[in-house]
Design an enzyme around this catalytic site. Sequence first.
Site, PDB file in Angstrom:
ATOM      1  N   GLY A   7       1.010  -1.241  -0.153  1.00  0.00           N
ATOM      2  CA  GLY A   7      -0.074  -0.126  -0.057  1.00  0.00           C
ATOM      3  C   GLY A   7       0.720   1.454  -0.075  1.00  0.00           C
ATOM      4  O   GLY A   7       0.447   2.324   0.392  1.00  0.00           O
ATOM      5  N   GLY A   8       2.224   1.183  -0.349  1.00  0.00           N
ATOM      6  CA  GLY A   8       3.037   2.348  -0.318  1.00  0.00           C
ATOM      7  C   GLY A   8       2.831   3.351  -1.146  1.00  0.00           C
ATOM      8  O   GLY A   8       3.476   4.349  -1.486  1.00  0.00           O
ATOM      9  N   THR A  11      -1.498   7.612   1.024  1.00  0.00           N
ATOM     10  CA  THR A  11      -1.161   8.546   1.963  1.00  0.00           C
ATOM     11  C   THR A  11      -0.210   7.948   3.162  1.00  0.00           C
ATOM     12  O   THR A  11       0.755   8.490   3.384  1.00  0.00           O
ATOM     13  CB  THR A  11      -2.330   9.270   2.352  1.00  0.00           C
ATOM     14  N   ASN A 119     -11.983  -3.901   3.206  1.00  0.00           N
ATOM     15  CA  ASN A 119     -10.654  -4.218   3.518  1.00  0.00           C
ATOM     16  C   ASN A 119     -10.369  -5.793   4.011  1.00  0.00           C
ATOM     17  O   ASN A 119      -9.516  -6.257   3.948  1.00  0.00           O
ATOM     18  CB  ASN A 119     -10.403  -3.085   4.505  1.00  0.00           C
ATOM     19  N   VAL A 141      -1.505  -1.860   9.622  1.00  0.00           N
ATOM     20  CA  VAL A 141      -2.359  -0.327   9.809  1.00  0.00           C
ATOM     21  C   VAL A 141      -3.440   0.052   9.251  1.00  0.00           C
ATOM     22  O   VAL A 141      -4.273   0.937   9.722  1.00  0.00           O
ATOM     23  CB  VAL A 141      -1.035   0.723   9.179  1.00  0.00           C
ATOM     24  N   ASN A 143      -7.272   0.101   8.305  1.00  0.00           N
ATOM     25  CA  ASN A 143      -8.348   0.126   9.278  1.00  0.00           C
ATOM     26  C   ASN A 143      -9.487  -0.675   8.854  1.00  0.00           C
ATOM     27  O   ASN A 143      -9.651  -0.868   7.717  1.00  0.00           O
ATOM     28  CB  ASN A 143      -8.866   1.695   9.498  1.00  0.00           C
ATOM     29  N   HIS A 199      -8.982  -0.724  18.349  1.00  0.00           N
ATOM     30  CA  HIS A 199      -8.504   0.716  17.713  1.00  0.00           C
ATOM     31  C   HIS A 199      -9.705   1.204  17.185  1.00  0.00           C
ATOM     32  O   HIS A 199      -9.932   1.351  16.127  1.00  0.00           O
ATOM     33  CB  HIS A 199      -7.498   0.337  16.594  1.00  0.00           C
TER      34      HIS A 199
END
Length: 336
Positions: A7-8, A11, A119, A141, A143, A199
């Site tokens: 996912g580089g 953002t 996701n 990371v 969500n 989270h």
Amino acid sequence: MNVLVVGGGGTIGSTVAYTLAVQQPTIDLTLVDPRTDAARGHAIDLRHSQCHAAHAVGRPAFDGDRPGTVSAVDPDSRTGAETDPTLVDDADVIVVTASAPRSPDSFERGGRLSVLERNLEIAADLGAWFADGEPTPTVVVANPCDRIAHRLWEASGWPRRRFLGYSLSETARLADELARRADGDVSPSDVSCPIVGEHGEHMVPVFSRATVDGEPISLSADDREAILDSVRSIPYDVIEMRGGADSSRWVTGRGVALIVGRLLEGGTDGATGDRGADPVCLSTPLSGEYGLEGVSLSVPVVLDEGGVAEIVEWDLADDEREGLEAAAEAVRASLE
């Protein structure tokens, strides 16, 4: 040492990559993203940032060491990045920021759940790719990270200790809130109040272990509720101020980079070489710890080069344990 950022091109992924390039300028970074041009553009820019080693102002930052490499892999090349296990095998740490595009629903409080269904599908696909590679510490990371970490673990077949869901931004926000409320000149570095649970809305500050300058603090029920409400709300306030195309990427980027650095150092402090005595709260699959299983939640963990070396079971106050159990129910229900 190589860090694979899945996912580089996005953002958060690019912010994590940049922060790592600054904090650990000798590591190699590999960016993978279906947004090929974005990933390539970030890789070129990051590679140029490492070339500041070529002049007198920048050279000292590298301590004479050779800068790391930065590359982007086209998912359509080779055998296809999503099915090429060598990318996983070559990585010492994987960071997963890959996510479906955010909708306006995600800009409101509780919005992390708006991308849950898509996701989870992405996590299942990534887990199938990971399954053919060598089990590698993976910082999740994307969500909602507790659910995504759990689905990745299930789909990969890897040991559960390899998965760490990122949740330290709340801890940083809580430290800021407590420091600002404290009497006198208090730095966030003097504040300690870990957070367990989800989270998201079901985060559980462990106020029973809260300290300022090493001394326990006492907070009223009203103060605790106001502090918790502030920590829950502030990331969405930031989105409103900066616009929906942006996010709280600086606090996330630095927090993730710190975790990756600790993993690369084998769980020790890079400056002293000492293993951290205090655990850090990150999300990981549970199998009986705290009486919970079939769910991933933030709990205190000790890190080593393989991921989670130990899950530490604290004595929690009654309300904290109830909050942790409520978090487990909420996360588990959304995975069924």
